[in-house]
Design an enzyme around this catalytic site. Sequence first.
Site, PDB file in Angstrom:
ATOM      1  N   ARG A  24       0.842  -1.207   0.000  1.00  0.00           N
ATOM      2  CA  ARG A  24       0.000   0.000   0.000  1.00  0.00           C
ATOM      3  C   ARG A  24       0.872   1.251   0.000  1.00  0.00           C
ATOM      4  O   ARG A  24       0.587   2.223  -0.707  1.00  0.00           O
ATOM      5  CB  ARG A  24      -0.934  -0.011   1.210  1.00  0.00           C
ATOM      6  CG  ARG A  24      -2.018  -1.068   1.136  1.00  0.00           C
ATOM      7  CD  ARG A  24      -2.787  -1.180   2.434  1.00  0.00           C
ATOM      8  NE  ARG A  24      -3.570   0.007   2.738  1.00  0.00           N
ATOM      9  CZ  ARG A  24      -4.222   0.181   3.912  1.00  0.00           C
ATOM     10  NH1 ARG A  24      -4.123  -0.746   4.868  1.00  0.00           N
ATOM     11  NH2 ARG A  24      -4.937   1.262   4.137  1.00  0.00           N
TER      12      ARG A  24
ATOM     13  N   HIS B 184      -7.051   7.810  11.809  1.00  0.00           N
ATOM     14  CA  HIS B 184      -6.609   6.411  11.852  1.00  0.00           C
ATOM     15  C   HIS B 184      -5.105   6.265  11.601  1.00  0.00           C
ATOM     16  O   HIS B 184      -4.623   5.185  11.256  1.00  0.00           O
ATOM     17  CB  HIS B 184      -7.414   5.578  10.843  1.00  0.00           C
ATOM     18  CG  HIS B 184      -8.868   5.525  11.189  1.00  0.00           C
ATOM     19  ND1 HIS B 184      -9.840   5.185  10.271  1.00  0.00           N
ATOM     20  CD2 HIS B 184      -9.534   5.776  12.336  1.00  0.00           C
ATOM     21  CE1 HIS B 184     -11.031   5.230  10.858  1.00  0.00           C
ATOM     22  NE2 HIS B 184     -10.883   5.584  12.093  1.00  0.00           N
TER      23      HIS B 184
ATOM     24  N   CYS C  20       7.331   1.453  17.645  1.00  0.00           N
ATOM     25  CA  CYS C  20       7.763   0.171  18.212  1.00  0.00           C
ATOM     26  C   CYS C  20       6.595  -0.467  18.949  1.00  0.00           C
ATOM     27  O   CYS C  20       5.736   0.231  19.498  1.00  0.00           O
ATOM     28  CB  CYS C  20       8.914   0.405  19.184  1.00  0.00           C
ATOM     29  SG  CYS C  20       9.498  -1.121  19.943  1.00  0.00           S
TER      30      CYS C  20
HETATM   31  C1  BV8 Z   1     -12.547   1.261  18.419  1.00  0.00           C
HETATM   32  C2  BV8 Z   1      -6.517   2.286   9.509  1.00  0.00           C
HETATM   33  C3  BV8 Z   1     -12.688   1.006  20.742  1.00  0.00           C
HETATM   34  C4  BV8 Z   1      -5.775   1.052   9.159  1.00  0.00           C
HETATM   35  C5  BV8 Z   1      -8.904   1.787   9.863  1.00  0.00           C
HETATM   36  C6  BV8 Z   1     -19.640  -3.974  15.652  1.00  0.00           C
HETATM   37  C7  BV8 Z   1     -20.563  -3.004  15.353  1.00  0.00           C
HETATM   38  C8  BV8 Z   1     -20.170  -1.628  15.328  1.00  0.00           C
HETATM   39  C9  BV8 Z   1     -18.821  -1.219  15.569  1.00  0.00           C
HETATM   40  C10 BV8 Z   1     -17.934  -2.221  15.860  1.00  0.00           C
HETATM   41  C11 BV8 Z   1     -18.340  -3.568  15.901  1.00  0.00           C
HETATM   42  N1  BV8 Z   1     -17.282  -4.282  16.200  1.00  0.00           N
HETATM   43  C12 BV8 Z   1     -16.212  -3.427  16.354  1.00  0.00           C
HETATM   44  C13 BV8 Z   1     -16.623  -2.183  16.158  1.00  0.00           C
HETATM   45  C14 BV8 Z   1     -15.818  -0.944  16.225  1.00  0.00           C
HETATM   46  C15 BV8 Z   1     -14.970  -0.865  14.946  1.00  0.00           C
HETATM   47  C16 BV8 Z   1     -15.854  -0.709  13.737  1.00  0.00           C
HETATM   48  O1  BV8 Z   1     -16.400   0.355  13.480  1.00  0.00           O
HETATM   49  N2  BV8 Z   1     -15.984  -1.842  12.968  1.00  0.00           N
HETATM   50  C17 BV8 Z   1     -16.863  -1.817  11.769  1.00  0.00           C
HETATM   51  C18 BV8 Z   1     -16.183  -2.599  10.673  1.00  0.00           C
HETATM   52  C19 BV8 Z   1     -18.205  -2.428  12.124  1.00  0.00           C
HETATM   53  N3  BV8 Z   1     -14.163   0.344  15.135  1.00  0.00           N
HETATM   54  C20 BV8 Z   1     -12.944   0.163  15.711  1.00  0.00           C
HETATM   55  O2  BV8 Z   1     -12.450  -0.897  16.010  1.00  0.00           O
HETATM   56  C21 BV8 Z   1     -12.234   1.469  16.026  1.00  0.00           C
HETATM   57  N4  BV8 Z   1     -11.714   1.413  17.375  1.00  0.00           N
HETATM   58  O3  BV8 Z   1     -13.748   1.222  18.320  1.00  0.00           O
HETATM   59  O4  BV8 Z   1     -11.867   1.176  19.581  1.00  0.00           O
HETATM   60  C22 BV8 Z   1     -11.772   1.177  21.830  1.00  0.00           C
HETATM   61  C23 BV8 Z   1     -11.993   2.258  22.659  1.00  0.00           C
HETATM   62  C24 BV8 Z   1     -11.151   2.416  23.748  1.00  0.00           C
HETATM   63  C25 BV8 Z   1     -10.098   1.490  23.975  1.00  0.00           C
HETATM   64  C26 BV8 Z   1      -9.875   0.450  23.083  1.00  0.00           C
HETATM   65  C27 BV8 Z   1     -10.721   0.283  21.966  1.00  0.00           C
HETATM   66  C28 BV8 Z   1     -11.004   1.661  15.095  1.00  0.00           C
HETATM   67  C29 BV8 Z   1     -11.459   1.840  13.691  1.00  0.00           C
HETATM   68  C30 BV8 Z   1     -10.235   2.209  12.803  1.00  0.00           C
HETATM   69  C31 BV8 Z   1      -9.691   0.995  12.085  1.00  0.00           C
HETATM   70  N5  BV8 Z   1      -8.659   1.423  11.122  1.00  0.00           N
HETATM   71  N6  BV8 Z   1      -7.908   2.202   9.031  1.00  0.00           N
HETATM   72  C32 BV8 Z   1      -5.641   0.860   7.665  1.00  0.00           C
HETATM   73  O5  BV8 Z   1      -6.138   1.711   6.898  1.00  0.00           O
HETATM   74  O6  BV8 Z   1      -5.001  -0.130   7.320  1.00  0.00           O
HETATM   75  S1  BV8 Z   1     -10.530   1.760   9.307  1.00  0.00           S
HETATM   76  C33 BV8 Z   1     -10.412   1.856   7.573  1.00  0.00           C
HETATM   77  O7  BV8 Z   1     -11.633   1.327   7.099  1.00  0.00           O
HETATM   78  C34 BV8 Z   1     -10.345   3.244   6.990  1.00  0.00           C
HETATM   79  O8  BV8 Z   1      -9.513   4.097   7.742  1.00  0.00           O
HETATM   80  C35 BV8 Z   1     -11.804   3.679   7.026  1.00  0.00           C
HETATM   81  O9  BV8 Z   1     -12.135   4.172   8.278  1.00  0.00           O
HETATM   82  C36 BV8 Z   1     -12.547   2.370   6.856  1.00  0.00           C
HETATM   83  C37 BV8 Z   1     -13.021   2.249   5.447  1.00  0.00           C
HETATM   84  O10 BV8 Z   1     -14.138   3.096   5.343  1.00  0.00           O
HETATM   85  P1  BV8 Z   1     -14.171   4.186   4.155  1.00  0.00           P
HETATM   86  O11 BV8 Z   1     -12.970   5.020   4.196  1.00  0.00           O
HETATM   87  O12 BV8 Z   1     -15.508   4.803   4.243  1.00  0.00           O
HETATM   88  O13 BV8 Z   1     -14.015   3.293   2.824  1.00  0.00           O
HETATM   89  P2  BV8 Z   1     -15.070   2.260   2.225  1.00  0.00           P
HETATM   90  O14 BV8 Z   1     -14.322   1.451   1.246  1.00  0.00           O
HETATM   91  O15 BV8 Z   1     -15.847   1.586   3.324  1.00  0.00           O
HETATM   92  O16 BV8 Z   1     -16.113   3.216   1.444  1.00  0.00           O
HETATM   93  C38 BV8 Z   1     -15.632   4.012   0.384  1.00  0.00           C
HETATM   94  C39 BV8 Z   1     -16.795   4.936   0.059  1.00  0.00           C
HETATM   95  O17 BV8 Z   1     -16.363   5.829  -0.963  1.00  0.00           O
HETATM   96  C40 BV8 Z   1     -18.023   4.185  -0.466  1.00  0.00           C
HETATM   97  O18 BV8 Z   1     -19.200   4.731   0.144  1.00  0.00           O
HETATM   98  C41 BV8 Z   1     -17.998   4.484  -1.977  1.00  0.00           C
HETATM   99  O19 BV8 Z   1     -19.305   4.578  -2.530  1.00  0.00           O
HETATM  100  C42 BV8 Z   1     -17.322   5.858  -1.999  1.00  0.00           C
HETATM  101  N7  BV8 Z   1     -16.584   6.166  -3.234  1.00  0.00           N
HETATM  102  C43 BV8 Z   1     -15.948   5.279  -4.068  1.00  0.00           C
HETATM  103  N8  BV8 Z   1     -15.324   5.992  -5.082  1.00  0.00           N
HETATM  104  C44 BV8 Z   1     -15.590   7.323  -4.853  1.00  0.00           C
HETATM  105  C45 BV8 Z   1     -16.380   7.433  -3.665  1.00  0.00           C
HETATM  106  N9  BV8 Z   1     -16.795   8.619  -3.172  1.00  0.00           N
HETATM  107  C46 BV8 Z   1     -16.428   9.746  -3.865  1.00  0.00           C
HETATM  108  N10 BV8 Z   1     -15.658   9.725  -5.000  1.00  0.00           N
HETATM  109  C47 BV8 Z   1     -15.233   8.534  -5.524  1.00  0.00           C
HETATM  110  N11 BV8 Z   1     -14.498   8.535  -6.632  1.00  0.00           N
HETATM  111 ZN    ZN Z   2      11.552  -0.326  20.577  1.00  0.00          ZN
END
Ligand code: BV8
Ligand code: ZN
Length: 238
Positions: free
Chosen positions: A67, A115, A123
């Site tokens: 990536r 994120h 580390c």
């Molecule tokens: C946390 C970094 C708590 C890494 C990322 C069950 C139900 C609900 C929530 C949860 C659950 N189980 C767990 C959770 C919480 C979880 C969560 O939300 N899970 C989801 C999957 C259900 N969240 C977490 O775990 C978060 N942490 O809650 O911690 C906590 C609190 C205290 C102490 C300890 C813990 C952490 C979430 C962050 C994870 N890291 N990324 C990496 O990138 O490798 S998330 C990653 O995926 C991205 O950063 C982004 O956030 C997400 C992807 O979403 P989008 O960016 O929206 O992309 P996607 O492909 O989905 O959509 C693209 C959109 O663009 C589409 O709508 C499409 O139509 C549109 N599009 C396409 N082309 C275009 C366009 N729009 C305009 N123009 C175009 N050309």
């Molecule tokens: Zn170290």
Amino acid sequence: MFEKISDQLKKAKNIVFVTGAGISQESGIPTFRGKDGLWRKYDPMTLATIDAFYQNPKLVWEWYEERRQNILAANPNPGHKAIAELEQYKQVSVLTQNIDGLHQRAGSTNVYELHGSIITIKCTVCDFKDTITSNFTQLPPLCKCGNMLRPDVVWFGEALPQDIWKSAIEQSSSCDVMVVVGTSLAVSPANLLPVYAKQNGALMIEVNPDETPMSGTMDLSVRSSAAKTLPELISIVK
Ligand code: BV8
Ligand code: ZN
């Protein structure tokens, strides 16, 4: 397209953008959920976890290195550039879920990386942190303390950087206009930011070829792409 909101847009003082993978799609960066989201046969949602990392750190590192190379080879598109240009006319903040740094490369100066960033490492044990400047000779790379280094990104199940999250809530709760671009709003807590803005009575605009869970609550939801739509939006303000 924007007649209905042009007056409010012109009067607005501070505009907040919430962005996701979709704004970088036209720069050639795959989205997470789109058909181009899968890497080899792995679902990103499973790879971006601390468990996947400790089960197979080499595999997860290979994914981030691929990536990172794609991102270094990519360029900001007219969507990123339009947001950067808007800073000349309005107070602008960008709250992004993207780790690609393309907003900053387009010239945006007020970017909150919810994120993390793919160009920084940390580390797994000591507090060493650094920006990646050269390619790694081995994967996983090791810290000078001997422990594994990891990408400085937020994995599922991990908390967001609290200072950045706190600022993101403040920005969302005090903006005149919020523009939600290229995000499926599937991931929490980032998907709460538009709720804060709506509660604060902000003008809500969405740009996404597809519907999202908040499309119905938007003042204007544009079914088009970021690179096509954002330059037009900015031209109204100019
Ligand atoms: C946390 C970094 C708590 C890494 C990322 C069950 C139900 C609900 C929530 C949860 C659950 N189980 C767990 C959770 C919480 C979880 C969560 O939300 N899970 C989801 C999957 C259900 N969240 C977490 O775990 C978060 N942490 O809650 O911690 C906590 C609190 C205290 C102490 C300890 C813990 C952490 C979430 C962050 C994870 N890291 N990324 C990496 O990138 O490798 S998330 C990653 O995926 C991205 O950063 C982004 O956030 C997400 C992807 O979403 P989008 O960016 O929206 O992309 P996607 O492909 O989905 O959509 C693209 C959109 O663009 C589409 O709508 C499409 O139509 C549109 N599009 C396409 N082309 C275009 C366009 N729009 C305009 N123009 C175009 N050309
Ligand atoms: Zn170290």
